[in-house]
Structures are given as C-alpha cells and as structure tokens.
Design an enzyme around this catalytic site. Structure first.
Site, short mmCIF file in Angstrom:
data_model
loop_
_atom_site.label_atom_id
_atom_site.label_comp_id
_atom_site.label_asym_id
_atom_site.label_seq_id
_atom_site.Cartn_x
_atom_site.Cartn_y
_atom_site.Cartn_z
N ARG A 1 7.51 4.53 -11.89
CA ARG A 1 7.69 5.62 -10.85
C ARG A 1 6.46 6.00 -10.67
O ARG A 1 6.17 6.51 -11.94
CB ARG A 1 8.83 6.35 -11.07
N GLU B 1 3.85 7.79 -1.42
CA GLU B 1 3.87 6.53 -1.11
C GLU B 1 4.01 6.35 0.62
O GLU B 1 4.92 6.65 1.18
CB GLU B 1 4.70 5.31 -1.61
N HIS C 1 3.34 -1.09 -4.18
CA HIS C 1 4.86 -1.30 -4.56
C HIS C 1 5.27 -2.51 -4.51
O HIS C 1 6.12 -2.81 -3.74
CB HIS C 1 5.57 -0.22 -3.86
#
Length: 620
Positions: free
Chosen positions: A308, A337, A356
């Site tokens: 994370r 993000e 990601h």
C-alpha cells in the site's frame, strides 16, 4: 455490595471448536446468521426493461454493457447479480448457473443507484464506489456486495452492515501474482532494467552508467510475512538471498520451514540490503517508513513496495534517495493513485515504477473472478463466508443484551495487544468469562470474535467478525481458549467480568504481567459503559473511552498533581483518573484517560518525573 463468588467445582476451561467457516455447499447457516429471504421476483418484462443498460446521463462517461450480458431471458425466481466492472469469464459462468447476471460496466453513480433496487448482489472491483447512497437506493433488496480483489476502500462497510448487506472479497487469488511482481521489481531495480531500456530506446548506449548489483548473498528484509510476503521469501531464497522478516503474527515454524529468520523491526530495518513491504495500511503502519526509519537503515538500501502506498512517507523517501541513504526504490503503489504528473518520486531517476500491476496477470484475474463468484453465490444461499468483511446479522434481542459487553470485549483485545512488546508475536490467548448463567445460556462466540477483532485488527488489514474470527486467529497461529467461572447470584446480567490474558510475551508495561506471567487485563460493564478494572495485579477503575496513559509509580503524595500538571501545560484534557496500589507507600498504577493524544515530548516529560518507573500510552 460483595462481588459474586465461584461455586465449588464451577471452573471449566474449554477450547471452542464450533465451526464458523462456510457450511457444505447447499447447507444453510444457523438461522441467526442467515441472510433474509429473497423478495418476490419481479415480472420478467419489467426486469428486462428496468435492468437493461441505462442511457448515459453524461456523454463523457457512458455506461457499456458487456456483449455477454443478456438483454432478455432473465429467469423469474432467480436472484439478480449486477456485475459493474469487468469480471473473468469463468466467474461469470459460475454466476449464470445460479443467478440472472447483468453485466453493465462503467455505470455512473446515478445509473448505479437506478439499477440497484432490482439487484440482490453487486460485484465491483476498485473503480466503483459503493457508498451509503447505493445501499439506501437499494431499498433493502441488496444483500451481498462482492469486491473482486482484496481492498474494500471503495465500499462503505458501516452502511452495508446497517442495511443488512454482507460484504465479501477475494483475498487469496492474487497472492502469487503480487509476489511475482515484487520479485520482478526487485530484479529490475537491481539491474537498472527500466532505465537502461529507456536509454537504449532514446538512441544511447550507456553500459557503464547502468552497472547493477548482484542479489546472491544480499539480505532481503520482508516487512509483513503474510501470504504475499512468504511467497516473495520463497522466490528470493531461490535467488540466493538471505531472507529475514518482521511480522508480530508470523508463525515461527512456518518461517523456519521456508528458511526465513523472524527478527525485530529494528533489526529488519538496520541490517537489510533490500527491504520489501507487504504490510497492510493501518493507523499503525501509515507512513511507517519516514525520516526516522530511513535514518536507521544501512546506507545504499533498496526499497520495494507492492503493498500500500501510504506505508511510505513519499517526501521522506525522496529526501532519502537524494541523500544516498536509499540507493533505489521500486514502487507499484502510491499514496494517491494515479500520482500527479509532476510527482517527484515517480520522476526520480533512481526509482522504478509501475501503475499498481501487482494482481494484473491473466491467471490472477481469472482466479479472482472464480473466488468472488463462489463467495457471492454462497452468501446468497445463506452460507457463512470466510471472506466476509463485515458483521453478519444477529437477532436484535441478542445484540441488545450483549451490546455493552461486545464493546468491552473488543477494547480489552485492543488494550492487550498494545501492551505486547518484541517481535515474537501472539500465540496463546486465554479469555475468562465470569457469569451467573449456565454455559448453555451464554453463547460467547460473538464476544470471542470481538476480542479477536481487537487483538488482530490494529496491526492487520483483516476485518474480523463473527464469520471469520476463528479462521483468522487460526490462520495467524493464535490459539484462543475460553474459561467460564460460574458465579452465585442472579443470571439477569449475562456477564460479571471478562479477563484477557496473553501468554509467553514481553510487555511494554511490565506491571501488566500478572503473577502467573501473562499480560492480564480485566473489565466490567458499569451502567452500560465498559470499564477497565484490572491491569496485571493492580485494581483500577477507568472508563474505556478515548485514550489511556498507564503509569507505574512509587506511591507517594503529589503524583496525581505532577502528572496532571504536565498534561495541563500541554493542553491535554484529562477525562478521568484512577489509582490502584498493592499497599500504601509501595507501588501503584495510575490510569489516566485523555481526550487528545499527547505529543512525544509530553510523554517524555511524564517519564522524567522521578517517581514514575514505567508508563505506556494506549489508543482505545
């Protein structure tokens, strides 16, 4: 009034083994855990008309129905599942065997609210926000929300629980994919793959600039030794790396089987050549890698993060890179993000980044689709799901009676786990209930689940409830046993007190260790409010609200005033204070409730008071 006393031979220690995991396929859960029955099916024509994709309200973001979504043909009497984001074909096939499936991707919030009142289940990924407005718009029909993935940041769990909607996720299917991506980033960073690739494509040939480092013999420190962390360790061992790990709940036996040494956080950060992050984002881990942490690390350390983004203070990492403390970083996740176009960390020449992609493999996506489909189908059938992330429905009369004890149980768990020191982890927990009720008249599963919740959630991303509590504890190697003490007196009150003991651990507050060697905390409910009544061998009486400071001191005049003055000077409001002592002028424990979190300097001043021998600050 005298406290009730145990009757002769009334003490009975038991380890509960009643299953709280999914029932066999087709079998229903106990009635008090079962989801409400399906509402009467809508007429076929009305369903076909109302469940068809809604016209886009805004031309910039039209919704699209999958070619696989049936325009007609919904079967009356079957539940309806709305799939709002792309799901693998294998998962869709499973869903269609059981339910009517409407695949409508890219719905606007307005379109989602318009459809949801005709759906029994909703499946989303991370791009669809399922807020309170969605549950309210469902009119009580929505019974299950499935998150195809691990994180559930986009689902309002409190609103889901209030509306009787179970939330399930798919936490295991992407484990290998995330581990492989972590290794890919580690090796790409060590050999400057991304930078060399960009350089060559720009027409340059810079062999001397992109000399890398070898992995063989280097120390990799894994912070967070769960599913993904342990898979990264297996692969790193195959590359010839020496692997150490820190995780307060990791099993030492499992670590040894992989060839990994469990160490303290201090050792994990100060001795590593590479540090790979695999912990959840919790208040305890938020910005855990900050200026102070980087200052402890070996110069030239390399950081990998596929967990994370928020666990790293990104500005501090830029400073560490610029100073040379951190030689390189490889990041798949970010605090925000997508990150801003001018993000200094993303643009840094010594940082390798990906958008990601940890779970982005064909195999992982199919696995997630199957896992979430099975969880949603099971929930619609009324089965218990180990991947449930919010509390199941419990009869109102049970909740009403146990409500204050549920709060007490969780807070005792949270209090106990914060008293644990060292990196060995919690393995053995004993819970004692003192009650005038016969064992058959007191079902403690909910209380045990809340103690487990308090013990595990503060340092984990797992959401613990009655459904998954025993499974979660077992998965982390935590053995919870229960003991009943049968008291004389009226059984009108379900419980007199609850005691939680953690064995074979060190404590940040040694006075919390009882004569038998366990961290011991005990509490009662008074006038509907949970109170802490015992710490170690010391009797106290404080409301479990806000935050708490525990101090062990020499029992002498002026101590309450001395500590109160320090807090007052720093504008920290004291909500209550209690002192328990073993004997006059010997030792005492002072418990102080505070409304605000004291600064480090304030706590330091308390510790510098001459008669204060030890203290600890606890968040409740």
């Amino acid at each position: 009034m005298a406290a009730p006393t145990p009757t002769t031979a009334a003490r009975a220690a038991t380890t509960h083994n009643r299953p709280l995991l999914p029932s066999p396929r087709g079998a229903l859960a106990p009635s008090f855990l079962r989801l409400p029955p399906l509402p009467r099916a809508q007429a076929h024509a009305q369903r076909a008309r109302l469940l068809a994709p809604v016209a886009a309200a805004a031309p910039a973001a039209p919704s699209t129905a999958s070619p696989d979504a049936p325009a007609t043909g919904f079967v009356s009497g079957k539940p309806t599942v709305l799939v709002a984001e792309k799901l693998g074909a294998a998962g869709l096939a499973l869903l269609r065997e059981f339910a009517n499936v409407d695949c409508s991707y890219g719905l606007s919030p307005e379109e989602l609210r318009a459809k949801i009142s005709l759906c029994d289940a909703l499946i989303v990924r991370s791009g669809t926000k399922v807020g309170r407005d969605v549950f309210e718009a469902s009119g009580g029909r929505l019974r299950v929300v499935g998150r195809a993935g691990v994180g559930i940041d986009n689902v309002d769990l409190a609103a889901a629980t209030e509306h009787g909607c179970l939330v399930v996720n798919a936490p295991t299917a992407n484990t290998v994919a995330a581990a492989e991506h972590g290794i890919a980033l580690l090796t790409a960073m060590a050999r400057n793959i991304a930078q060399a690739d960009a350089s060559l494509k720009a027409g340059k040939w810079q062999r001397n600039k992109y000399v890398g480092v070898s992995l063989v013999g280097k120390t990799l420190s894994i912070l967070g030794f769960g599913k993904v962390g342990s898979e990264v360790a297996r692969r790193a061992k195959g590359l010839g790396m020496h692997v150490i790990a820190h995780d307060p709940y990791a099993s030492a036996d499992r670590a040894r089987a992989i060839g990994v040494e469990l160490v303290s956080m201090e050792e994990a950060m100060t001795t590593a050549d590479f540090i790979s992050l695999h912990m959840p984002l919790t208040p305890a881990t938020n910005k855990m890698l900050n200026d102070e942490a980087f200052a402890k690390m070996k110069k030239g350390v390399r950081i990998i993060n596929v967990a994370r983004g928020g666990v790293i203070d990104e500005e501090a990492l830029v400073r560490a890179l610029d100073s040379g403390i951190v030689a390189q970083a490889a990041l798949d996740v970010f605090t925000k993000e997508p990150p801003a176009a001018d993000n200094k960390l993303v643009l840094h020449e010594n940082v390798t980044v990906t958008p990601h992609l940890g779970a982005s493999t064909v195999e992982a996506q199919e696995g997630v689709a199957i896992e979430i489909a099975e969880a949603v189908i099971g929930a619609l059938k009324g089965e218990l799901a180990a991947s449930a992330v919010n509390a199941p429905m419990v009869p109102a009369e049970v909740l009403s009676e146990l409500a204050p004890f549920v709060v007490l149980a969780e807070k005792l768990g949270r209090l106990a786990v914060q008293l644990v020191a060292g990196g060995g982890g919690i393995k053995s927990v004993k819970v004692t209930y003192a009650s005038a009720r016969a064992p058959d008249d007191l079902d403690t599963r909910l209380l045990r689940a809340m103690i487990t919740k308090g013990l595990i959630e503060p340092i984990s991303s797992v959401f613990v409830n009655l459904v998954n509590a025993d499974f979660t504890a077992k998965q982390r190697g935590v053995r919870i046993t229960e003991e009943r003490i049968l008291l004389d007196g009226s059984p009108e009150t379900p419980i007199d007190y609850i005691q939680v003991q953690i064995a074979n651990v060190e404590s940040k507050f040694p006075s919390a260790i009882s004569e038998t060697g366990e961290i011991t905390v005990e509490g009662r409910v008074k006038d509907g409010v949970p109170h802490l009544t015992k710490v170690g061998a010391f009797q106290v009486d404080v409301s479990l609200e806000g935050s708490l400071i525990l101090c062990r001191q020499v029992d002498q005049p002026g101590m309450i005033g001395a500590v109160g003055s320090v807090l007052g000077e720093e504008n920290v409001n004291v909500s209550f204070m209690s002192v328990g002592r073993l004997a006059p002028r010997k030792h005492a424990v002072m418990a102080i409730g505070v409304d605000e979190e004291p600064s480090k300097s304030t706590l330091t001043k308390i510790g510098e008071i001459p008669a204060i021998e030890e203290f600890v600050f606890l968040k409740l």
